[in-house]
Design an enzyme around this catalytic site. Sequence first.
Site, PDB file in Angstrom:
ATOM      1  N   GLU A  75       0.517  -0.969  -0.187  1.00  0.00           N
ATOM      2  CA  GLU A  75       0.124   0.027   0.045  1.00  0.00           C
ATOM      3  C   GLU A  75       0.867   1.234  -0.225  1.00  0.00           C
ATOM      4  O   GLU A  75       0.558   2.011  -0.552  1.00  0.00           O
ATOM      5  CB  GLU A  75      -0.880   0.494   1.105  1.00  0.00           C
ATOM      6  CG  GLU A  75      -2.144  -0.948   1.285  1.00  0.00           C
ATOM      7  CD  GLU A  75      -1.158  -2.069   1.823  1.00  0.00           C
ATOM      8  OE1 GLU A  75       0.039  -2.625   2.143  1.00  0.00           O
ATOM      9  OE2 GLU A  75      -2.016  -2.462   2.720  1.00  0.00           O
ATOM     10  N   CYS A 111      -2.830  -2.141   7.654  1.00  0.00           N
ATOM     11  CA  CYS A 111      -2.184  -2.585   9.004  1.00  0.00           C
ATOM     12  C   CYS A 111      -2.588  -1.109   9.224  1.00  0.00           C
ATOM     13  O   CYS A 111      -2.927  -0.263   8.142  1.00  0.00           O
ATOM     14  CB  CYS A 111      -0.873  -2.970   9.285  1.00  0.00           C
ATOM     15  SG  CYS A 111       0.365  -1.820   8.017  1.00  0.00           S
TER      16      CYS A 111
END
Lengths: 148, 148
Positions: free
Chosen positions: A59, A87
């Site tokens: 990401e 996360c």
Amino acid sequence: MTLSLYSDEQYMQEALKQARYAFEEEEIPIGAVVVLNKRIIARAYNQTEKLQDVTAHAEMLALTAAANHLGNKYLQECTLYVTVEPCVMCAGATAWAQVRRVVYGAAEPKFGYRRHGQLLHPRAEVVSGILAQESESLMREFFAQKRK
Amino acid sequence: MTLSLYSDEQYMQEALKQARYAFEEEEIPIGAVVVLNKRIIARAYNQTEKLQDVTAHAEMLALTAAANHLGNKYLQECTLYVTVEPCVMCAGATAWAQVRRVVYGAAEPKFGYRRHGQLLHPRAEVVSGILAQESESLMREFFAQKRK
């Protein structure tokens, strides 16, 4: 399964392709793409091992690549597709980038952001479970091989 | 004020120096250093404007630089000094890097990680308030100039 053009499933297939590249390189197999106006403007896979850098999640790399592409750190009109629930670090990054749509595949009860509450941009729409089984299988296969 | 050698205050002065570089470059003035065995192994300041990248926070750049220096993404024995309370993204990064000691200056009630609970490594020690006034003044001065 037929994939309609411009569907979340179609973009998630592209993120899964990235995840498979990670798998081949013995990285935890997570992939991401960033889409703007139906076009993929960034693709990335997890490279924490190769780069020996915990910040090199799929990401993060995808958000940085998208910002570089646009010359703008704000990605309000973009959708981030990622094969596994982000996360805390990555959720925080999407909030700073003001990403308004986050689509992920498999849930990540232990390391996902969700157990810490709402960490995305306050106006972000979240879609989960897209091609979740494929993403989860890839992760399971990776960790099964690791244990051998 | 006298600074004793190897004190938290001394390392925070180095982080503040980084924050001042950020200020000079019209970046939100936050600086960070990473210390291992009393030696500074990484220094960084916020560069989100210059790089047009929300992930380019001082802490992220310092953690990446420290990992590059060591050739190891885990920084268990390191202390991260940062002039302002880390955000969610940076807190998450310190958790992944297993940083066991985080020292920060000024509290950041709005964008700091603390209001979201414990996001650092479960075994991390946290020290706050080191040279907090200096860090806070620098931030206040920056935003006062911006509003002009």
